[in-house]
Structure formats: C-alpha cells, structure tokens
Write a protein that holds these residues in place. Structure first.
Motif, PDB file in Angstrom:
ATOM      1  N   LEU A  15       0.804  -1.213   0.000  1.00  0.00           N
ATOM      2  CA  LEU A  15       0.000   0.000   0.000  1.00  0.00           C
ATOM      3  C   LEU A  15       0.839   1.266   0.000  1.00  0.00           C
ATOM      4  O   LEU A  15       0.476   2.253  -0.614  1.00  0.00           O
ATOM      5  N   PHE A  16       1.976   1.224   0.711  1.00  0.00           N
ATOM      6  CA  PHE A  16       2.735   2.447   0.894  1.00  0.00           C
ATOM      7  C   PHE A  16       4.144   2.375   0.330  1.00  0.00           C
ATOM      8  O   PHE A  16       4.555   3.248  -0.402  1.00  0.00           O
ATOM      9  N   GLY A  17       4.891   1.374   0.767  1.00  0.00           N
ATOM     10  CA  GLY A  17       6.259   1.222   0.285  1.00  0.00           C
ATOM     11  C   GLY A  17       7.161   2.358   0.701  1.00  0.00           C
ATOM     12  O   GLY A  17       8.165   2.634   0.067  1.00  0.00           O
ATOM     13  N   THR A  18       6.819   3.049   1.787  1.00  0.00           N
ATOM     14  CA  THR A  18       7.632   4.162   2.252  1.00  0.00           C
ATOM     15  C   THR A  18       7.855   4.035   3.745  1.00  0.00           C
ATOM     16  O   THR A  18       7.240   3.225   4.419  1.00  0.00           O
ATOM     17  N   SER A  41      -8.776   7.445   2.803  1.00  0.00           N
ATOM     18  CA  SER A  41      -8.823   6.463   1.716  1.00  0.00           C
ATOM     19  C   SER A  41      -8.968   5.064   2.288  1.00  0.00           C
ATOM     20  O   SER A  41      -8.747   4.838   3.479  1.00  0.00           O
ATOM     21  N   GLN A  42      -9.326   4.132   1.400  1.00  0.00           N
ATOM     22  CA  GLN A  42      -9.400   2.733   1.802  1.00  0.00           C
ATOM     23  C   GLN A  42      -8.035   2.222   2.270  1.00  0.00           C
ATOM     24  O   GLN A  42      -7.947   1.433   3.217  1.00  0.00           O
ATOM     25  N   ASP A  43      -6.967   2.695   1.623  1.00  0.00           N
ATOM     26  CA  ASP A  43      -5.631   2.287   2.037  1.00  0.00           C
ATOM     27  C   ASP A  43      -5.368   2.653   3.494  1.00  0.00           C
ATOM     28  O   ASP A  43      -4.795   1.862   4.256  1.00  0.00           O
ATOM     29  N   GLU A  44      -5.766   3.837   3.880  1.00  0.00           N
ATOM     30  CA  GLU A  44      -5.531   4.257   5.251  1.00  0.00           C
ATOM     31  C   GLU A  44      -6.419   3.483   6.227  1.00  0.00           C
ATOM     32  O   GLU A  44      -5.996   3.173   7.357  1.00  0.00           O
ATOM     33  N   GLN A 123     -15.582   5.899  10.215  1.00  0.00           N
ATOM     34  CA  GLN A 123     -16.789   6.229   9.449  1.00  0.00           C
ATOM     35  C   GLN A 123     -16.577   7.310   8.409  1.00  0.00           C
ATOM     36  O   GLN A 123     -17.353   7.429   7.461  1.00  0.00           O
ATOM     37  N   ARG A 124     -15.537   8.106   8.563  1.00  0.00           N
ATOM     38  CA  ARG A 124     -15.340   9.180   7.581  1.00  0.00           C
ATOM     39  C   ARG A 124     -14.554   8.727   6.339  1.00  0.00           C
ATOM     40  O   ARG A 124     -14.314   9.518   5.435  1.00  0.00           O
ATOM     41  N   THR A 125     -14.157   7.457   6.317  1.00  0.00           N
ATOM     42  CA  THR A 125     -13.429   6.952   5.154  1.00  0.00           C
ATOM     43  C   THR A 125     -14.350   6.889   3.935  1.00  0.00           C
ATOM     44  O   THR A 125     -15.441   6.339   4.011  1.00  0.00           O
ATOM     45  N   PRO A 126     -13.931   7.431   2.807  1.00  0.00           N
ATOM     46  CA  PRO A 126     -14.743   7.350   1.580  1.00  0.00           C
ATOM     47  C   PRO A 126     -14.624   5.947   0.971  1.00  0.00           C
ATOM     48  O   PRO A 126     -13.796   5.698   0.090  1.00  0.00           O
ATOM     49  N   THR A 127     -15.460   5.044   1.432  1.00  0.00           N
ATOM     50  CA  THR A 127     -15.405   3.662   0.968  1.00  0.00           C
ATOM     51  C   THR A 127     -16.792   3.059   1.053  1.00  0.00           C
ATOM     52  O   THR A 127     -17.757   3.722   1.451  1.00  0.00           O
ATOM     53  N   SER A 128     -16.914   1.808   0.690  1.00  0.00           N
ATOM     54  CA  SER A 128     -18.226   1.149   0.672  1.00  0.00           C
ATOM     55  C   SER A 128     -18.681   0.789   2.075  1.00  0.00           C
ATOM     56  O   SER A 128     -17.864   0.663   3.010  1.00  0.00           O
TER      57      SER A 128
END
Length: 551
Positions: A15-18, A41-44, A123-128
């Motif tokens: 997801l990040f690689g950093t 984001s979904q990643d976060e 809940q604030r994540t923009p995801t499904s």
C-alpha cells in the motif's frame, strides 16, 4: 509457491512502500495516533487494521502477558532461576510490579486504544458500506477480546471507549459493567455480519482467514455468556442457554457447510508446525514465518526445561497431569519421556532408582515435573525447524522465534462449550450435546474410552454428569495452552474453583506418579484464601496514576 509474508508487512509494502508506514506502526498507541486527516482512503483504513492486528500479535508473542494463567491447576513454574514472576502468580501472591501483571495490562489496553482509534474515526473513510462494516467489525471484536481477557484477570476495570488518554481519571467499572461493554462490542461485530470467509491477501492467507469471521464472533459470544453464567456474576441457567445458542449456531453452520471448520483427525497434528494453518482454528493470531522480532511467536523454547536447553517458563502441575486421561492427547500435550544425553527417561526417574519424595537432588532431570510440549519443535538436522508433528524422542530445535499461528479458539472447544452449556441450561434434548462430547474424545483418549467418562456411558449421562464431563474435557483440551481465549484458569474462575486449587497447593500432598515414586509441587503456596486472590493486583504504575484502582 507464494512467498510467506506476514500480512502486516505485505500490506505495508503493497500500500505504501515508504517509511511512513513504519512510522505509523511504531506510533505510541496512547492518545491520538495520527492527525485528524487520516482515514481519507481505503488504504488508510486498511493500515489502521494493520496497526490493530500488530497490537493483537504483540499481546501473545511472548509469555509475560500470559503469566496470570499460571494460577490454573494445569501450570506451575520453576521456584528459582529467573521465573519469580511466574512463581508469584502460580502462588496467588503477585506483586503490583510483577512483569506479568504489568504486561497483561499494558498489552491488552494497547489493543483497546488501537480499536478505539478505528471506531472513533473509520466512518469518515470514503469507501463502501461493506468495507466499513469489515473494519468496524474487527475493531469492535478485538476491543471486546481485550476487555474479556482483562476482566477475568483483574476484575473491575476502567473503561475507555475513545481514542483519548484519560490521564488516570477513569472510574472503576464493575465486573458486570465491563461484561456489558464486552457484549455490546460483540453484538456490534455480529451486527456487521462479517464474512464467513475472506478472499485475497492479507485477509486470507495460506488457506485460512486472518480477519475475524462471523463464526469467530459467535464462538466468542458463547465463551462470554458462559463466563457471565458462572462466577462472579453467577447469571446461571439463562446465560448458559445463550451460550448454547451461540455455539449451536456455529456447529449447525459447520454441518451445513456454511462455516469451513473441522476437527483434525489426529490430536498430534493440532499443534504441529506443519499444520499451523489448520481448519480447526476458528480464531487464530497469525505470526511472521520470516522470524522478525516484531511479528513472530517467541514460544518455541518456553516449555522445554532449562536443564534440557530451553527456557522452562511453564512446568506441568503434577496432580493435573496424573488425572489427565491417557491417550493421544496426553502424549501430545506432555513429553511421555524426557530426552537427556541421548537417552529417554521418565520425568520422575532417579539416579539410583529410588523415590525422592523427601528431596530432589537425586533426580535425573532436576525439574522433576511433567514437561509440556505443545509449542516445542524438533530440529531438522541442519539447525532449522522440523515441519512435522513433534517427536519427543528426537532432538529439539533451540531457536527462539518462529511463525507459529496461535490458536485462540478451536472448533473442539466450541463443541465442548455447547455440550456443557446445553446441559447446564436444562435443554430437554441433549443428543447433540452428547454427540459433541464423543466427537472430541474420539481422537483424544485410548481406544474404547471415547464414549464413557469415569465409567459412565455418555449416552446414559444425566445433564449434571454431562456438564461436568464437558467441563473437564475442555480442561484437558487446553491444558498448558496459555494463548487460548478460555484457558484452564479461566474455566476454574468461572466455576469458582481457584480457591480449591489454592487450598490443594497449600496442602501440597505427595502424588504417587508411579509405583514407589511420589512428587510434590516446587513453588511454595501459603496463607489464607480471600476472594481478591482470584485476580491479579492492579499494576503499580497504574495505581500511582489513578487512585481509584483499588479493591
């Protein structure tokens, strides 16, 4: 063959690689973890679960956090060496700065802090909605798990449901209030209707689910209801009925093919390093096969006696070992004989073949106790681990770290929870309960003994006999396995039986372990019992911050 990469490392790299990922994983879990802009984001959202699962693995990776389980009648300790923390808890006399007490508190509250972070902010994540449900279900479940561990070890607790440091101001919640919160979290996890199985890494790896499933939630509900039915809340029949209903849902789901769970055909395979990703495990804690101090199991040497080259953290209590029914389970739980200098000896063997009831200087193996072997691994001849069922006659692997998957709940336990709870609830039809008990015993005891307990045929048992038999059976199933959600100590707490273990240890009567040979326990236990001794003391560091932490 796909690379065996621990789910947290895989997720971080993909997801990040950093270095930002590493920084996040190393954040202090107390207080706010990251800026308010997180969960964009979904990643976060995924990474927040990585952090939570990291704390879960941390809570079991070594023995300190589990030392309170030494209070059970299955485990004892070396009275000397560097095992004083274990011995204190074994003797029901732990100090407030005991490293096991401190670690049990800290590591499980770390899980709670991480779960709070997700519950407060996900809940604030923009995801499904489906993805949110999965994330929130994991967080509510693991918060319940952590409080369930803590309430059975410490009793009344401060409850913190938000990602804020209370600065030592929290009131103590009663045991009943803590259980109410545990149930509320598990009901939320159940409401989110988590999948019965997941697809794709890191949610499923090596053919087993890493994320919590709906059957794991229901199984945990059964365990919690059972705990509430017994001591100290004593809610009785009604809660045993609830426990039976939750366990039955898992059993019927398994029979219908909804849940992919099964009993291992042979008991020796349950804890085999070749079979750590088995389908008997309903709730597991995955560790890294790559042997990293941050994500691995450090239990491989904990049961091997110090005199034989191990750490010797846990010894088998003699009376419990003596009572345990012979058969494949006992042979796989303890070393049937001890390998020393290339020769095999009974654990009670002496140099002159005479009993040493009055002193132990004559013992061939100085520990003079049964030796557990659930986590022990053989050497493959090249310094590595033998990926096969453990063989007590062969050389032991002396490594410290491995990728063992910890089995927190096994299907065999759910079968026994149903059998006991259905019987204690007064269920009219106990045919399924009796079938469950027989299924567990079939692979555990000697041929011809599976369908009877203490000489009584299981099909002819009364409800009281069945309940007692299932309770005892669970004790044999989890003997010495301190990473189980319901350990032998936890069972004894529920049955208000720890006081009897204390009395037995104070008396310390010799046990005849073989004709002409007796043995007594090594850790001295003394004093008079009081009910506060069911629990560990609150850690000194916490009582200094919060004056409300007192009994």
């Amino acid at each position: 063959m796909k690379s065996k990469i621990f789910f947290a490392a895989l997720l971080a790299a993909s997801l990040f690689g950093t270095t930002a990922c590493s920084d996040f994983l190393n954040e202090d879990p107390k207080g706010k973890l990251v800026p308010g802009a997180y969960f964009s984001s979904q990643d976060e959202l995924n990474m927040s679960l990585v952090s939570l699962f990291t704390k879960v693995t941390d809570s079991q990776s070594y023995t300190n956090m589990m030392y309170p389980q030494w209070q059970g009648d299955d485990i004892t300790a070396n009275p000397g060496s560097n095992k004083q923390a274990c011995a204190q808890l074994d003797a029901f006399s732990a100090s407030a700065d005991n490293k096991g007490v401190v670690a049990a508190w800290d590591k499980h509250f770390d899980i709670i802090h991480e779960a709070n972070f997700i519950i407060d902010n996900a809940q604030r994540t923009p995801t499904s909605k489906e993805e949110l449900n999965i994330a929130l279900g994991q967080a509510h479940f693991w918060r319940a798990y952590a409080y369930f561990y803590l309430v059975r070890v410490f009793g009344p607790l401060p409850i913190n449901l938000h990602n804020e440091d209370d600065h030592g101001t929290a009131e103590l919640a009663s045991v009943e209030k803590v259980y109410e919160q545990i149930l509320a979290d598990l009901m939320m996890a159940d409401k989110y209707e988590l999948p019965a199985s997941y697809k794709g890494e890191p949610r499923q790896m090596f053919g087993v689910d890493v994320y919590v499933t709906q059957q794991a939630v229901k199984s945990t509900l059964s365990a919690v209801y059972m705990a509430m039915a017994g001591y100290p809340l004593n809610k009785g029949t009604e809660y045993y009925a609830k426990a039976a209903e939750a366990a039955e849902a898992v059993i019927l789901g398994q029979k219908a093919g909804k849940y992919d769970a099964k009993l291992e055909a042979e008991w020796k395979n349950i804890h085999s390093m070749a079979n750590i990703y088995n389908k008997e495990t309903i709730l597991g804690v995955n560790n890294s096969p790559n042997r990293s101090w941050s994500h691995d199991s450090q239990l491989a040497s904990t049961m091997l006696f110090e005199s034989l080259g191990g750490w010797g953290d846990a010894w088998g209590e003699i009376a419990f070992w003596k009572r345990m029914p012979d058969g494949p389970r006992k042979a796989a739980t303890y070393d049937p004989k001890l390998l020393k200098d290339g020769k095999l000896y009974d654990w009670w063997a002496t140099k002159d073949g005479k009993s040493i009831a009055e002193g132990k200087t004559n013992a061939i193996v100085p520990e003079y106790h049964p030796m557990f072997s659930l986590f022990t691994v053989n050497d493959d001849g090249h310094g590595g681990q033998m990926m096969a069922p453990y063989d007590y006659t062969a050389k032991k692997w002396r490594g410290m770290l491995n990728g063992r998957r910890h089995q927190v709940i096994r299907y065999a336990e759910v079968l026994l929870w149903y059998a006991e709870s259905a019987a204690r609830a007064g269920k009219a039809d106990l045919s399924l309960a009796k079938e469950c008990l027989k299924l567990v015993r079939q692979r555990a005891v000697e041929a011809g003994e599976a369908e009877k307990v203490h000489g009584v045929n299981i099909d002819a048992m009364t409800a009281d006999q069945l309940a007692q038999a299932a309770y005892e059976e669970h004790g044999w199933e989890v003997a010495g396995h301190w990473v189980s959600m319901v350990t032998r100590r936890a069972d004894q707490l529920r049955m208000n039986d720890l006081k009897n273990t204390f009395a037995s240890r104070v008396a310390n009567q010799p046990v005849e372990v073989a004709p002409g040979f007796t043995a007594t326990e090594a850790v001295p236990v003394s004093g008079a019992w009081n009910d506060n001794m069911n629990y560990a003391p609150y850690p000194l560091q916490e009582t200094e911050k919060n004056s409300r932490l007192k009994r």
